[in-house]
Design a protein around this motif. Structure first.
Motif, short mmCIF file in Angstrom:
data_model
loop_
_atom_site.label_atom_id
_atom_site.label_comp_id
_atom_site.label_asym_id
_atom_site.label_seq_id
_atom_site.Cartn_x
_atom_site.Cartn_y
_atom_site.Cartn_z
N GLY A 52 0.80 -1.22 -0.05
CA GLY A 52 -0.08 0.04 -0.02
C GLY A 52 1.08 1.23 0.12
O GLY A 52 1.90 1.38 0.88
N ILE A 53 0.80 2.02 -0.97
CA ILE A 53 1.70 3.28 -1.16
C ILE A 53 0.72 4.63 -1.25
O ILE A 53 -0.31 4.64 -2.04
CB ILE A 53 2.47 2.97 -2.46
CG1 ILE A 53 3.23 1.88 -2.36
CG2 ILE A 53 3.34 4.29 -2.52
CD1 ILE A 53 3.71 1.28 -3.76
N ALA A 54 1.25 5.56 -0.55
CA ALA A 54 0.55 7.12 -0.56
C ALA A 54 1.71 8.01 -1.13
O ALA A 54 2.47 8.06 -0.17
CB ALA A 54 -0.05 7.26 0.72
N ARG A 55 1.48 8.58 -2.14
CA ARG A 55 2.38 9.54 -2.67
C ARG A 55 1.85 10.91 -2.63
O ARG A 55 0.82 11.09 -3.64
CB ARG A 55 2.82 9.13 -4.03
CG ARG A 55 4.24 9.82 -4.57
CD ARG A 55 4.45 9.74 -5.83
NE ARG A 55 3.29 10.32 -7.14
CZ ARG A 55 3.43 10.02 -8.16
NH1 ARG A 55 4.54 9.19 -8.75
NH2 ARG A 55 2.54 10.46 -9.10
N PRO A 248 7.66 18.64 -9.57
CA PRO A 248 7.17 18.91 -8.18
C PRO A 248 8.22 19.31 -7.20
O PRO A 248 9.21 18.71 -7.03
CB PRO A 248 6.44 17.62 -7.79
CG PRO A 248 7.27 16.49 -8.51
CD PRO A 248 7.49 17.03 -9.64
N PRO A 249 8.01 20.43 -6.43
CA PRO A 249 9.40 20.80 -5.49
C PRO A 249 9.12 20.02 -4.34
O PRO A 249 10.20 20.08 -3.58
CB PRO A 249 8.87 22.27 -5.17
CG PRO A 249 7.48 22.42 -5.34
CD PRO A 249 6.88 21.63 -6.68
N LEU A 250 8.25 19.47 -4.01
CA LEU A 250 7.99 18.33 -2.85
C LEU A 250 7.20 17.28 -3.00
O LEU A 250 6.10 17.11 -3.75
CB LEU A 250 7.24 19.25 -1.49
CG LEU A 250 6.89 18.16 -0.58
CD1 LEU A 250 8.36 17.78 0.17
CD2 LEU A 250 6.03 19.03 0.54
N ARG A 251 8.00 15.97 -2.79
CA ARG A 251 6.96 14.86 -3.06
C ARG A 251 7.37 13.82 -1.55
O ARG A 251 8.62 13.73 -1.31
CB ARG A 251 7.72 13.87 -4.22
CG ARG A 251 7.38 12.37 -4.33
CD ARG A 251 7.67 11.76 -5.62
NE ARG A 251 7.20 12.20 -6.72
CZ ARG A 251 7.66 11.61 -7.90
NH1 ARG A 251 8.70 10.53 -7.93
NH2 ARG A 251 7.21 11.94 -9.05
N LEU A 252 6.44 13.41 -1.01
CA LEU A 252 6.26 12.65 0.09
C LEU A 252 5.73 11.12 -0.28
O LEU A 252 4.64 11.23 -0.94
CB LEU A 252 5.70 13.36 1.20
CG LEU A 252 6.26 14.62 1.69
CD1 LEU A 252 5.23 15.20 2.74
CD2 LEU A 252 7.54 14.51 2.25
N VAL A 253 6.41 10.07 0.06
CA VAL A 253 5.94 8.75 -0.06
C VAL A 253 5.93 8.01 1.01
O VAL A 253 7.00 7.93 1.66
CB VAL A 253 6.59 8.16 -1.19
CG1 VAL A 253 6.02 6.70 -1.47
CG2 VAL A 253 6.68 8.73 -2.59
#
Length: 261
Positions: A52-55, A248-253
């Motif tokens: 399960g992945i949330a990006r 994108p300046p910000l990516r959180l995974v």
């Protein structure tokens, strides 16, 4: 009360080794768990895993003062079909106020490893798949081929595993692109990973990925970690930054991997 505390501490000391004694080492990089770059190691034969992945991505505004947000949720099943061969099925879907939200892709792919690492010879693998978009304004179906290389940067020892270098080169071909989409696009990148111990892995990557939209490409850097919480559960997370205009300046995974076998 004091005796109860002592007993509780002793119980915890006995429980923690039991949890980790038979756990696999944290040495693999899965796509999006935690980086976009993956390694050449397939799942073990007979294994079944649910990911399960949330990006989250903070997109650069197309207009001044108009920030955009995108959240992609990805359920993925992964199967160890045979020795050196795995298959996976995924269905990511994106929400938010960015351009390509309210849509996703159904993806099926298979990874085959040609050889294990030996001496100066890296491990090589290929991942072949097909991706069918669905949802609002979905585009054409893409087929993809990814070449993967993994090489340890030192002598492999159980008590002191060296850092590993991972190279990915992927080509995608759109079978029926619309007027705003590329027919062919690519991803190329490299990652370094270091297993800190049997529970923790640290990794970082740099890559360039052309997007479906014409004239759009992301130059990204990421740093992430994997944590073996128990014998059957792995947690991961990463933070990324885009270096060029449009990325994108910000990516959180954040994600998890649960073994079902």
């Amino acid at each position: 009360m004091k005796n109860a505390v002592i007993k509780a501490v002793l119980a915890l000391e006995m429980l923690v080794p039991a949890i980790y004694a038979h756990a696999d080492e944290v040495k693999d990089l899965e796509e999006d768990l935690s980086l976009s770059i993956e390694d050449a190691t397939p799942s073990q034969p007979g294994s079944v895993q649910f990911n399960g992945i949330a990006r989250y991505q903070r997109m650069r505004p197309s207009e001044p003062g108009g920030g955009r947000n995108e959240l992609q949720l990805t359920p993925r099943m992964q199967f160890g079909v045979a020795r050196n061969f795995q298959m996976s099925v995924a269905a990511p879907y994106r929400v938010g106020n960015a351009d390509d939200t309210s849509q996703g892709e159904f993806r099926i792919d298979g990874l085959y490893r040609f050889n294990t690492e030996s001496g100066n010879l890296p491990a090589f693998a290929v991942n072949v798949g097909i991706e069918r978009p669905y949802g609002a304004e979905s585009g054409g179906t893409e087929v993809m081929v990814k070449g993967i290389m993994t090489k340890s940067l030192g002598v492999v020892q159980d008590e002191n595993r060296p850092a590993q270098l991972h190279l990915n080169v992927m080509a995608r071909h759109n079978l029926r692109p619309d007027v705003t989409e590329r027919r062919d696009r690519y991803l190329a990148g490299a990652a370094l990973s270091k297993q800190l111990n049997q529970r923790w892995l640290l990794a970082g990557s740099l890559f360039r990925e052309q997007q479906r939209e014409r004239d759009a490409a992301y130059n990204m850097g990421e740093i992430g970690t994997r944590w073996k919480l128990s014998e059957k559960l792995m947690l991961s997370g990463s933070v990324g930054h885009g270096f060029n205009h449009g990325a994108p300046p910000l990516r959180l995974v954040v994600g998890f991997q649960r073994s079902l076998d």
